[in-house]
Design a protein around this motif. Sequence first.
Motif, PDB file in Angstrom:
ATOM      1  N   ALA A 230      14.472 -19.211  19.423  1.00  0.00           N
ATOM      2  CA  ALA A 230      14.669 -19.051  17.984  1.00  0.00           C
ATOM      3  C   ALA A 230      14.080 -17.734  17.491  1.00  0.00           C
ATOM      4  N   PRO A 234      17.231 -15.559  15.829  1.00  0.00           N
ATOM      5  CA  PRO A 234      17.043 -16.567  14.779  1.00  0.00           C
ATOM      6  C   PRO A 234      18.334 -17.329  14.448  1.00  0.00           C
ATOM      7  N   LEU A 257       8.359 -22.861  13.778  1.00  0.00           N
ATOM      8  CA  LEU A 257       9.507 -22.150  13.218  1.00  0.00           C
ATOM      9  C   LEU A 257       9.321 -21.887  11.720  1.00  0.00           C
ATOM     10  N   SER A 262      11.135 -15.036  10.373  1.00  0.00           N
ATOM     11  CA  SER A 262      12.536 -14.918  10.785  1.00  0.00           C
ATOM     12  C   SER A 262      13.241 -16.264  10.888  1.00  0.00           C
ATOM     13  N   THR A 263      12.481 -17.353  11.011  1.00  0.00           N
ATOM     14  CA  THR A 263      13.099 -18.677  11.181  1.00  0.00           C
ATOM     15  C   THR A 263      12.723 -19.645  10.063  1.00  0.00           C
ATOM     16  N   ALA A 266      15.714 -21.370   8.161  1.00  0.00           N
ATOM     17  CA  ALA A 266      16.744 -22.117   8.884  1.00  0.00           C
ATOM     18  C   ALA A 266      16.788 -23.572   8.429  1.00  0.00           C
TER      19      ALA A 266
END
Length: 315
Positions: A230, A234, A257, A262-263, A266
């Motif tokens: 991830a 990402p 995460l 960057s994640t 999500a």
Amino acid sequence: MICWNVSRISGGKILLKKRREDLVAVVRTVVEDHRAEAARAGVSVQFTAREPLSVNGDAVRLSQCISNILGNAFKFTDPGGRISVVLERRGGTAVVRVSDSGVGMDPETLARAFEPFAQSDVHLARGRGGLGLGHSLVKALVELHGGTVKATSAGQGRGTEVSIRLPLVASAPSETEVDEPELPGGPDNRRHVLVIEDNEDAAQSLGMLLDMWGHAAAIAGSGAAGVEAALADPPDVVLCDLSLSGSMDGYEVCRALRAASSTAGALIIAMTGHGLASDTENVKKAGFDLHLIKPVDPEALARIIHASPLVHAPG
């Protein structure tokens, strides 16, 4: 794991691009792609095609079917064993036969070979895992092509043969046929989806289905591998099992995460067989967006993914 209904799969939920395909070339490419795997497994593979054969089909989906069957042949064949892939004409039908000298199947397992989660005691005892969901998806895809798939075996320890039968087409090329899927969402439905699941069969089958829905799927077999994947690329959506083996469970994965910029944005979905109130509360505390109880309705999952925000621009 997801509970699949074959009628849903064949009811227009899969993008299928059919055209006249050289089946010999399709099968040969799949076999050659598995040569390295064969060498690592210490298994010999022989491919035989006696004449050109053409079918009206989707080369990508047919390749997935044959690759799945060939992969299972490797899984259940010991080093020094043999696998034979034969393509031949029988009347107006093309037949692909994948035969191995592996562990074989008893009659009960053969009867359930293409049902979701089918497995046999001998496979489990030898630490090879079950046949999983992949074979049921193969059956659905082959039937979408107007064909059939069948497994035969002389018994445990005597190998298995899986045969795919597809209707042949005339030599003249056919027009491209596209079965448009009935999927919600905006003009760009493609999502980068990361599957974190330590059950290999379930993960591979889910990845195959995501690909059929038009998404870019990546698979990680452990929590640590999932976090690494991830962060390196990402995803828009993460489907994470909670009871992962190894150093990180699903809760730890989600927290990691959410902590990375960057994640953090999500859509992270917990997939588990546990549905107690305490489990739901723990999922929320860890930072999951949704908690789906297995078996998950694939139609519901498809709609969730297609309605999810596009976090990262498509590559």
